[in-house]
Design an enzyme around this catalytic site. Structure first.
Site, PDB file in Angstrom:
ATOM      1  N   ALA A 171      -0.530   2.068  50.806  1.00 11.17           N
ATOM      2  CA  ALA A 171       0.147   1.148  50.285  1.00 11.17           C
ATOM      3  C   ALA A 171       1.799   1.533  49.862  1.00 11.17           C
ATOM      4  O   ALA A 171       2.434   0.937  48.992  1.00 11.17           O
ATOM      5  CB  ALA A 171      -0.132   1.440  48.592  1.00 11.17           C
ATOM      6  N   SER A 172       2.066   1.988  50.978  1.00 14.06           N
ATOM      7  CA  SER A 172       3.592   1.717  51.242  1.00 14.06           C
ATOM      8  C   SER A 172       4.357   2.935  49.528  1.00 14.06           C
ATOM      9  O   SER A 172       5.346   2.535  49.540  1.00 14.06           O
ATOM     10  CB  SER A 172       4.223   0.872  50.946  1.00 14.06           C
ATOM     11  OG  SER A 172       3.779   0.297  52.317  1.00 14.06           O
ATOM     12  N   ARG A 173       3.837   3.964  49.431  1.00 15.96           N
ATOM     13  CA  ARG A 173       3.901   4.363  48.386  1.00 15.96           C
ATOM     14  C   ARG A 173       4.757   5.923  48.329  1.00 15.96           C
ATOM     15  O   ARG A 173       4.924   6.046  47.646  1.00 15.96           O
ATOM     16  CB  ARG A 173       3.113   4.806  47.181  1.00 15.96           C
ATOM     17  CG  ARG A 173       1.473   5.819  48.332  1.00 15.96           C
ATOM     18  CD  ARG A 173       0.865   5.678  47.537  1.00 15.96           C
ATOM     19  NE  ARG A 173       0.197   6.659  45.765  1.00 15.96           N
ATOM     20  CZ  ARG A 173       0.328   7.446  45.044  1.00 15.96           C
ATOM     21  NH1 ARG A 173       0.696   8.110  46.103  1.00 15.96           N
ATOM     22  NH2 ARG A 173       0.934   7.864  44.049  1.00 15.96           N
ATOM     23  N   ALA A 214      15.482   4.002  47.020  1.00 16.26           N
ATOM     24  CA  ALA A 214      14.333   3.327  47.739  1.00 16.26           C
ATOM     25  C   ALA A 214      12.939   2.382  47.549  1.00 16.26           C
ATOM     26  O   ALA A 214      12.545   2.742  46.588  1.00 16.26           O
ATOM     27  CB  ALA A 214      13.579   4.565  49.251  1.00 16.26           C
ATOM     28  N   GLY A 268       6.934   1.031  54.466  1.00 14.64           N
ATOM     29  CA  GLY A 268       6.323   0.926  55.700  1.00 14.64           C
ATOM     30  C   GLY A 268       5.029   0.379  56.510  1.00 14.64           C
ATOM     31  O   GLY A 268       4.843  -0.409  57.049  1.00 14.64           O
ATOM     32  N   GLU A 269       4.398  -0.742  55.358  1.00 13.57           N
ATOM     33  CA  GLU A 269       3.783  -1.634  55.751  1.00 13.57           C
ATOM     34  C   GLU A 269       4.311  -2.854  55.624  1.00 13.57           C
ATOM     35  O   GLU A 269       4.060  -3.842  56.271  1.00 13.57           O
ATOM     36  CB  GLU A 269       2.305  -1.594  54.868  1.00 13.57           C
ATOM     37  CG  GLU A 269       1.106  -0.775  55.179  1.00 13.57           C
ATOM     38  CD  GLU A 269       0.672  -0.625  54.243  1.00 13.57           C
ATOM     39  OE1 GLU A 269      -0.585  -0.222  53.762  1.00 13.57           O
ATOM     40  OE2 GLU A 269       0.796  -0.640  52.885  1.00 13.57           O
TER      41      GLU A 269
END
Lengths: 335, 159
Positions: free
Chosen positions: A87-89, A287, A291-292
């Protein structure tokens, strides 16, 4: 029968992390006897570079060179709890937890240094190169190496810290369904140019031009790398990749790399990347999660470009020659 | 089953092992000789992560029987650097950020090594052709193509 050109544009918002039952990550930081720092996580670096970014975040917070930080990841038996790397976390959630852990460790470090320097911990600052000194009096200084030795062998202190970052669960309002699924969003816009062969349905991507807004790029070269690779993967999702080409019939599903289509080095499009930085309010050093998000806008942009080229809307992925051809036939039949 | 002896030169050193008949070169390199630079990706010759160089030929170690390498010269990515001095390809991959997760990198570098040994001044198309048997999932290939071209340029400057 001819190759026809088209251009398409698409823009996306992409959430950083998720919100199912709350989204926690914990981190632990401690110093070795010689003043190197260890970050303990159960978050996974699956090749995206989490370890590098976490080392930077920890080093920046404590005030030491990045090379002094070792990050231990991915033992869920023994590490502090993390929901995982998805989850781009990672950068956002783990980074925030590490900042808190590193702040606590830094506080102990400064308290020990204060004892050694006979000063007040609140009057101390770090130089980022491994030394602590009294603000305004650089000569009243002690190295972090000496500070760690003193903590371990003289003061009996553990230079360590615990960090927790939790995005609490958001419940939808009963009346409206409104909720807060994420605390910050990355954004992107892509313009794709394609050529479509209206005889065979084949699509060639000529160029993909992307603008990504990703908060602060904590490691600009790694961000650029992720975005270039993501742009390629977005094109791959649009035109090539599927495990279930005739779902729900599974007979023609790909079983290996021979059957699972991906664009190779000869199929890549001219690609441009522009990075915009608008730091997020709650991210580590501003930030967000790139990522996704970076593999998404190419898909609708390419679908729109195909529509621009030959006037058909293909709403099933991947947009294979067969699907384009069927759509063209339907268009001709309707005319 | 009786074990068989395999003996070949690995990155310049004579190596010998007793292995199960039918062992692949990949498993002998990784499990017997401790050279984990060739990666076990698909194990069926599709991904190129296991690429090594046998007598100058780019070879898929996962499809090669170890015993066929007897007496040959085997090179892997682990043998490219001279001590602490990186090979120009390794340096170029680092400078161009051509590795992300790194799993395809040794195979890519082996494919590029064979290319540059045969063609010191490759075109972009030559590079694409040379690495077309190697799958990368992270980089989108562009940084890898750039790195191989940069390594070729630095070689020609050095020569």
């Amino acid at each position: 029968m001819a190759w026809k050109r088209g251009r398409g544009v698409a823009a996306i918002n992409y959430p950083t992390g998720m919100n199912l039952g709350g989204d926690p990550t914990q981190a632990l930081v401690h110093s070795t006897p010689t003043g190197n720092f260890m970050v303990t996580l159960s978050s996974v670096d699956l090749g995206q570079g989490l370890r590098q970014v976490i080392a930077q975040i920890c080093a920046e917070t404590i005030g030491v060179p990045t090379e002094w930080v070792t990050v231990d990841t991915a033992d869920t038996d023994t590490g502090p709890h993390c929901m995982g790397t998805f989850a781009s976390r990672g950068t956002h959630r783990v980074g925030n937890a590490v900042i808190r852990a590193a702040q606590e460790a830094r506080q102990v470090m400064l308290e020990v240094a204060a004892e050694e320097l006979e000063a007040d911990a609140a009057d101390l600052e770090t130089d980022g190169k491994g030394n602590i000194h009294v603000k305004g009096a650089p000569s009243l200084s002690i190295s972090i190496f000496e500070t760690a030795l003193a903590a371990h062998f003289k003061h009996g202190r553990s230079i360590s810290g615990r960090g927790m970052f939790l995005v609490p669960r958001s419940y939808p309002e009963t009346e409206t369904g409104a909720m807060k699924p994420s605390t910050c969003y990355a954004h992107a816009c892509t313009v794709a140019e394609v050529e479509v062969d209206d005889e065979t349905g084949e699509v060639r991507v000529l160029s993909i031009k992307n603008v990504f807004e990703i908060g602060r790029a904590l490691n600009p070269k790694m961000v650029e790398q992720q975005l270039i690779g993501g742009s390629w993967m977005g094109m791959s999702h649009a035109l090539y990749e599927t495990t279930e080409p005739y779902y729900p019939v599974r007979d023609h599903g790909a079983r290996d790399f021979n059957e699972y289509l991906m664009p190779g080095p000869g199929d890549i499009a001219e690609t441009e990347i522009v990075v915009l930085e608008r730091p997020s309010g709650d991210g580590p050093f501003g930030a967000k999660g790139p990522g996704e998000m970076c593999a998404n806008p190419q898909i609708p942009a390419i679908a729109n470009a195909i529509y621009d080229a030959v006037g058909v809307r293909v709403d099933t992925l991947p947009i294979t020659p067969e699907r384009v051809l069927r759509a063209l036939r339907a268009q001709q039949a309707a005319a | 089953m009786a074990k068989i002896a395999v003996q070949f030169t690995l990155n310049g050193s004579e190596r010998a092992e007793f292995v199960e008949s039918g062992s692949t070169l990949l498993s002998v390199l990784r499990d017997k000789m401790g050279d984990t630079s060739p990666k076990a990706g698909c194990r069926q010759g599709s991904c190129g992560a296991c690429s090594v160089i046998v007598d100058g030929e780019l070879t898929l170690a996962c499809l090669t029987l170890a015993e066929t390498s007897n007496g040959k010269d085997v090179r892997t990515a682990a043998g490219l650097s001279s001590g602490d001095v990186l090979h120009p390809l390794q340096r170029a991959f680092e400078e161009e950020f051509a590795a992300q997760c790194g799993f395809c990198t040794p195979g890519m570098i082996m494919a590029a090594t064979v290319l540059l040994e045969r063609n010191p001044n490759p075109s972009r198309e030559d590079v694409i052709e040379a690495i077309s048997g190697n799958i990368c999932r992270c980089t989108g290939y562009e940084p890898i193509i750039r790195a191989v071209l940069a390594a070729a340029r630095s070689n020609s400057v050095a020569a």
